[in-house]
Design a protein around this motif. Structure first.
Motif, PDB file in Angstrom:
ATOM      1  N   ALA A   1       0.823  -1.209   0.000  1.00 43.12           N
ATOM      2  CA  ALA A   1       0.000   0.000   0.000  1.00 43.12           C
ATOM      3  C   ALA A   1       0.855   1.255   0.000  1.00 43.12           C
ATOM      4  CB  ALA A   1      -0.939   0.008   1.205  1.00 43.12           C
ATOM      5  N   GLY A   2       2.135   1.121   0.324  1.00 45.14           N
ATOM      6  CA  GLY A   2       3.013   2.282   0.335  1.00 45.14           C
ATOM      7  C   GLY A   2       3.100   2.954  -1.016  1.00 45.14           C
ATOM      8  N   ALA A   3       3.027   2.163  -2.088  1.00 38.98           N
ATOM      9  CA  ALA A   3       3.060   2.745  -3.425  1.00 38.98           C
ATOM     10  C   ALA A   3       1.853   3.636  -3.650  1.00 38.98           C
ATOM     11  CB  ALA A   3       3.102   1.632  -4.473  1.00 38.98           C
TER      12      ALA A   3
ATOM     13  N   ASN B   1       6.096  -2.829  -3.137  1.00 43.55           N
ATOM     14  CA  ASN B   1       5.775  -1.485  -3.601  1.00 43.55           C
ATOM     15  C   ASN B   1       6.086  -1.248  -5.073  1.00 43.55           C
ATOM     16  OD1 ASN B   1       4.841   0.381  -1.267  1.00 43.55           O
ATOM     17  ND2 ASN B   1       6.463  -0.859  -0.358  1.00 43.55           N
ATOM     18  N   ALA B   2       6.758  -2.180  -5.708  1.00 43.75           N
ATOM     19  CA  ALA B   2       6.991  -2.054  -7.149  1.00 43.75           C
ATOM     20  C   ALA B   2       5.767  -2.455  -7.962  1.00 43.75           C
ATOM     21  CB  ALA B   2       8.189  -2.909  -7.567  1.00 43.75           C
ATOM     22  N   LEU B   3       4.913  -3.316  -7.395  1.00 47.11           N
ATOM     23  CA  LEU B   3       3.852  -3.954  -8.176  1.00 47.11           C
ATOM     24  C   LEU B   3       2.872  -2.991  -8.840  1.00 47.11           C
ATOM     25  CD1 LEU B   3       3.160  -7.091  -5.974  1.00 47.11           C
ATOM     26  CD2 LEU B   3       3.916  -7.094  -8.354  1.00 47.11           C
ATOM     27  N   PRO B   4       2.301  -1.996  -8.128  1.00 49.07           N
ATOM     28  CA  PRO B   4       1.372  -1.100  -8.823  1.00 49.07           C
ATOM     29  C   PRO B   4       2.013  -0.382 -10.008  1.00 49.07           C
ATOM     30  CG  PRO B   4       1.130  -0.875  -6.456  1.00 49.07           C
ATOM     31  CD  PRO B   4       2.356  -1.725  -6.687  1.00 49.07           C
TER      32      PRO B   4
ATOM     33  N   LEU C   1      -8.802  -3.438 -15.146  1.00 49.47           N
ATOM     34  CA  LEU C   1      -8.733  -3.734 -13.719  1.00 49.47           C
ATOM     35  C   LEU C   1      -7.314  -4.131 -13.361  1.00 49.47           C
ATOM     36  CD1 LEU C   1      -9.996  -4.346 -10.902  1.00 49.47           C
ATOM     37  CD2 LEU C   1     -10.403  -6.680 -11.750  1.00 49.47           C
ATOM     38  N   LEU C   2      -6.756  -3.454 -12.356  1.00 50.38           N
ATOM     39  CA  LEU C   2      -5.443  -3.788 -11.814  1.00 50.38           C
ATOM     40  C   LEU C   2      -5.680  -4.409 -10.434  1.00 50.38           C
ATOM     41  CD1 LEU C   2      -5.010  -1.510 -13.961  1.00 50.38           C
ATOM     42  CD2 LEU C   2      -3.030  -0.785 -12.631  1.00 50.38           C
TER      43      LEU C   2
END
Length: 346
Positions: free
Chosen positions: A128-130, A306-309, A270-271
């Motif tokens: 969620a940090g991203a 945090n890289a995923l989004p 949708l992500l």
């Protein structure tokens, strides 16, 4: 598809995306051999095919720091946005695995990018940090008087992989961390007017929802006084995650739709949450947006936090056309955070 609706007040725009994955992909057979587990178990239990590591599996040598990966992603985002580096007025970064407690990794990244005399912010959080970083960046653009900023997310989870450890008797909550995670970084450039990709950030959701709940994940750090204690650095309640995340993801989806005044038919992309290959498929089916194109990457990149989004955004931006809309849903299980965001191509 209906025409784009203007949100009241200032709007922040996503101008460019950049990502960085360290080294060649590591498949299940290679990872299973390194840690002494069955590769079929990884495929059946996790559903992730490959991941990337910042350290060499044979020697344990660290080849890339988190700062290295984030700087690479930042450079690529700036290039993709077609802006000059000196136009960047702030840097915001989200991570759960900083290189050091001090200095903050965001400042090392800013130095590597050749930037100076600008505000920097580092948010300590899981995936969620991203989204938290995106929300802060959007706020600085729409209400802080800034025109252009860089938002970064990344994690190097392989620092927790002890390749010399005998895992034959490891608990599932421990073993899952050896096969679930990977390393990587991503970044976006935000602007106060449509530039580059010109994708409007319509909403960002970020809400703590863990009152009275036990954490689903804990990552410990060790100081000189407790570094020899016999406790796991990373602990997961995978059963709680498996049960709770799909429910929370559905809540996020409907909250975003209600806030935006959109229907399910208005969503073109949708992500979904990127926990693992199997969990992502399960959640996507439950969210039930059959008209939306799924944008996922975790089966090939591993769960790199945090890289995923940003990896999802990198796959998305080339597909969106004018007027199309995308919803992203992310759940952090550490102390349970709802997060997500909505995009619309200007």
């Amino acid at each position: 598809m209906q025409s784009p609706q203007e949100s009241p007040g200032p709007v922040a725009y996503l101008a460019g995306v950049g990502t960085a994955l360290p080294g060649d992909p590591v498949d299940n057979a290679r990872l299973a051999k390194a840690i002494g587990v069955n590769d079929e178990w990884i495929d059946v239990f996790i559903g992730t095919r490959t991941r990337h590591f910042a350290r060499d599996l044979d020697s344990g040598e660290v080849r890339w720091s988190l700062a290295d990966l984030c700087a690479q992603a930042g450079e690529r985002a700036i290039t993709a946005a077609r802006i000059a580096p000196e136009e960047i007025e702030f840097v915001v970064m989200g991570t759960a695995t900083p290189d050091h407690l001090m200095p903050a990794t965001v400042n090392t990244v800013t130095d590597l990018l050749g930037l100076d005399q600008i505000p920097t912010y580092q948010l300590q959080s899981g995936c969620a940090g991203a989204v938290q970083a995106l929300e802060l960046g959007r706020t600085l653009i729409t209400g802080g008087g800034y025109r252009t900023g860089l938002v970064i997310g990344g994690d190097v989870c392989s620092k927790h992989l002890d390749l010399n450890r005998d895992l034959s008797g490891a608990a599932p909550s421990d073993l899952v961390n050896y096969v679930l995670f990977g390393d990587g970084a991503g970044a976006v450039v935000l602007t106060d007017e449509p530039r580059g990709q010109g994708i409007a950030v319509r909403r960002v959701l970020n809400r703590f929802t863990g009152l009275g709940r036990e954490p689903g994940q804990i990552i410990d750090w060790f100081g000189l006084a407790d570094r020899h204690e016999d406790r796991q650095a990373v602990r997961e309640d995978y059963k709680a995650i498996e049960e709770s995340v799909p429910v929370i993801a559905e809540e996020i989806l409907w909250e975003l739709l209600e806030e935006l005044g959109w229907t399910t038919d208005d969503v073109d992309f949708l992500l979904p949450p990127q926990l693992s290959g199997h969990m992502t498929r399960k959640i996507t089916q439950q969210l039930n947006l059959p008209g939306a194109v799924e944008v996922s990457c975790v089966a090939d990149t591993g769960n790199n936090g945090n890289a995923l989004p940003f990896l999802q955004l990198d796959a998305l931006v080339g597909q969106m056309t004018q007027g199309q809309r995308a919803l992203a849903v992310a759940v952090e299980s550490s102390k349970w955070i709802k997060s997500g965001f909505a995009l619309e191509k200007a």
